[in-house]
Design an enzyme around this catalytic site. Sequence first.
Site, mmCIF file in Angstrom:
data_model
loop_
_atom_site.group_PDB
_atom_site.id
_atom_site.type_symbol
_atom_site.label_atom_id
_atom_site.label_comp_id
_atom_site.label_asym_id
_atom_site.label_seq_id
_atom_site.Cartn_x
_atom_site.Cartn_y
_atom_site.Cartn_z
ATOM 1 N N PHE A 145 34.665 46.838 25.442
ATOM 2 C CA PHE A 145 35.597 46.257 26.403
ATOM 3 C C PHE A 145 34.904 46.113 27.757
ATOM 4 O O PHE A 145 35.080 45.130 28.467
ATOM 5 C CB PHE A 145 36.836 47.142 26.519
ATOM 6 C CG PHE A 145 37.933 46.543 27.349
ATOM 7 C CD1 PHE A 145 38.814 45.642 26.791
ATOM 8 C CD2 PHE A 145 38.079 46.873 28.681
ATOM 9 C CE1 PHE A 145 39.831 45.076 27.562
ATOM 10 C CE2 PHE A 145 39.082 46.327 29.453
ATOM 11 C CZ PHE A 145 39.966 45.423 28.883
ATOM 12 N N PHE A 146 34.104 47.107 28.111
ATOM 13 C CA PHE A 146 33.186 47.026 29.243
ATOM 14 C C PHE A 146 31.763 47.024 28.690
ATOM 15 O O PHE A 146 31.534 47.330 27.527
ATOM 16 C CB PHE A 146 33.372 48.215 30.189
ATOM 17 C CG PHE A 146 34.750 48.356 30.749
ATOM 18 C CD1 PHE A 146 35.241 47.432 31.651
ATOM 19 C CD2 PHE A 146 35.574 49.404 30.371
ATOM 20 C CE1 PHE A 146 36.522 47.544 32.170
ATOM 21 C CE2 PHE A 146 36.856 49.539 30.873
ATOM 22 C CZ PHE A 146 37.333 48.603 31.781
ATOM 23 N N ARG A 179 17.997 49.943 37.695
ATOM 24 C CA ARG A 179 19.402 50.034 38.039
ATOM 25 C C ARG A 179 20.253 49.771 36.794
ATOM 26 O O ARG A 179 19.872 48.973 35.934
ATOM 27 C CB ARG A 179 19.793 49.019 39.124
ATOM 28 C CG ARG A 179 19.129 49.253 40.482
ATOM 29 C CD ARG A 179 19.721 50.481 41.154
ATOM 30 N NE ARG A 179 19.177 50.696 42.489
ATOM 31 C CZ ARG A 179 18.128 51.453 42.765
ATOM 32 N NH1 ARG A 179 17.477 52.075 41.788
ATOM 33 N NH2 ARG A 179 17.713 51.615 44.011
ATOM 34 N N GLU A 188 54.056 44.754 33.996
ATOM 35 C CA GLU A 188 54.071 46.145 34.437
ATOM 36 C C GLU A 188 55.398 46.567 35.048
ATOM 37 O O GLU A 188 55.775 47.743 34.955
ATOM 38 C CB GLU A 188 52.944 46.390 35.454
ATOM 39 C CG GLU A 188 51.548 46.245 34.863
ATOM 40 C CD GLU A 188 50.454 46.765 35.773
ATOM 41 O OE1 GLU A 188 50.779 47.208 36.898
ATOM 42 O OE2 GLU A 188 49.285 46.749 35.364
ATOM 43 N N SER A 248 33.329 49.296 44.327
ATOM 44 C CA SER A 248 32.209 50.232 44.142
ATOM 45 C C SER A 248 30.950 49.457 43.774
ATOM 46 O O SER A 248 30.472 49.519 42.635
ATOM 47 C CB SER A 248 32.552 51.257 43.046
ATOM 48 O OG SER A 248 31.562 52.248 42.966
ATOM 49 N N PRO A 249 30.360 48.712 44.720
ATOM 50 C CA PRO A 249 29.262 47.799 44.392
ATOM 51 C C PRO A 249 27.939 48.468 44.079
ATOM 52 O O PRO A 249 27.000 47.796 43.649
ATOM 53 C CB PRO A 249 29.147 46.933 45.656
ATOM 54 C CG PRO A 249 29.662 47.805 46.755
ATOM 55 C CD PRO A 249 30.766 48.617 46.138
ATOM 56 N N GLU A 297 33.060 45.026 39.173
ATOM 57 C CA GLU A 297 34.469 44.690 39.408
ATOM 58 C C GLU A 297 34.678 44.116 40.809
ATOM 59 O O GLU A 297 34.184 44.656 41.802
ATOM 60 C CB GLU A 297 35.331 45.936 39.229
ATOM 61 C CG GLU A 297 36.819 45.671 39.391
ATOM 62 C CD GLU A 297 37.633 46.914 39.109
ATOM 63 O OE1 GLU A 297 38.015 47.126 37.940
ATOM 64 O OE2 GLU A 297 37.860 47.698 40.057
ATOM 65 N N GLU A 354 49.064 47.688 24.434
ATOM 66 C CA GLU A 354 47.911 48.059 25.250
ATOM 67 C C GLU A 354 47.973 49.523 25.674
ATOM 68 O O GLU A 354 47.196 49.962 26.525
ATOM 69 C CB GLU A 354 47.816 47.147 26.483
ATOM 70 C CG GLU A 354 47.520 45.686 26.123
ATOM 71 C CD GLU A 354 47.298 44.809 27.341
ATOM 72 O OE1 GLU A 354 47.225 45.360 28.471
ATOM 73 O OE2 GLU A 354 47.189 43.588 27.170
ATOM 74 N N GLU A 370 50.222 51.065 27.400
ATOM 75 C CA GLU A 370 50.645 51.239 28.783
ATOM 76 C C GLU A 370 51.988 51.967 28.855
ATOM 77 O O GLU A 370 52.919 51.667 28.101
ATOM 78 C CB GLU A 370 50.761 49.884 29.480
ATOM 79 C CG GLU A 370 49.431 49.168 29.660
ATOM 80 C CD GLU A 370 49.571 47.827 30.345
ATOM 81 O OE1 GLU A 370 48.605 47.386 30.963
ATOM 82 O OE2 GLU A 370 50.663 47.210 30.257
#
Length: 388
Positions: free
Chosen positions: A193-194, A216, A282, A299-300, A305, A329, A331
């Site tokens: 998913f990521f 990196r 939601e 959070s670069p 993201e 999902e 939730e």
Amino acid sequence: MADYFFYGTLCHPPLLAVVLGRAVPMEPAFLPGHRVVTAEGPEGGRPFPLLVAGGAGAVGVLVCGLSAADTARLDYYEAGFAFVIREIAVQANGGQQLARVYFADTGRWREGAPWVLADWARDWGEIVPEAAADFIAGMGRISPEAALARYPSVLARAASRLRARGAGAAAVRRHPAPGDVVVEEWKLAHAGFFSLEEYRLRHRRFDGTMSAPINRTAFVSTDVVAVLPYDPLRDRVLLVEQFRIAAFARGDANPWLLEPIAGRVDAGESPEAAARREAAEEAGLALGALIAGPRYYPSPGAKTEHVYAFLALADLPDAAAGTGGLDDEGEDIRAHVLSFAEAEALMQSGEIASGPLWVLLLWLAPRRAGYRAAAARPKGVEAAAPSA
């Protein structure tokens, strides 16, 4: 060497070039006794074509002389969609010629409307080639079935990259130029998913020289939206509460966090459309006007993201509080309707620990009086809109 007849998305030259790793000549071709329709089924993420028997004929392209390596790349790209290959005669160059053709497994997909390549290219002609590069990068690492399962996420990440290529403001920071970043090695360390991508690269230093090679790792996700519903008449905001794995994994004593409505921007979807969809999912909330807020990387140092933040004007009576989320999902979401003053107090107490929610509440604070005045004004009385 092998010859192929393509009838759907692979007739799009940019996509075929990505799948094969190079551009190849294409000849117009025709397959009698067949037709091309849009598939309907659990593929997820985008429409794609099916070749079925019967009909006036299927228009496509003939590509000749493909190597074994080309065939392997094609088979990997197509295998996730449960296709089989048949050799069949097509009409091309004024005669008939045998060519390999991909057919769908019988019964897997439902037949939809006629397939129109131009319509697909209009909506997906940029995103799908971008995503295909990620898909092909998994060859030899990820099974075709697993690649298909993660394909909606791959598409969403591709759409995020396309949005990122727009020119960014650079009044203070450096103006990048070609050659400022040189990637010496890239590796896909994890794909799901990521994704995790590992880089060995050099970049331009502020003194004009190139850096030494550095390693990196990037945690690759998609663009997301964060939405703060605000009722200017009642001076209320709506926040959502849910269990968060990151807080739990950190060891937080209370991993239930207060947040803005938030979610992924899917491929083929604008951030504005995503904001409205997420509010409905939601909190069961229909939003009024959307006001674009800050856009930022939370959070670069490691994460790709990128957040599109919105203030959303909404009607927030007491009944707007409740539970929501999508069961499929996993939730479980509770919505809270709070006065702006109550939300500020939760910021000061530390109970609000979500960065995107802090950003939106701080962004709203100096604009709040303007929105309240505009909402209280009698209808028909015009005034300048509050500054965004």
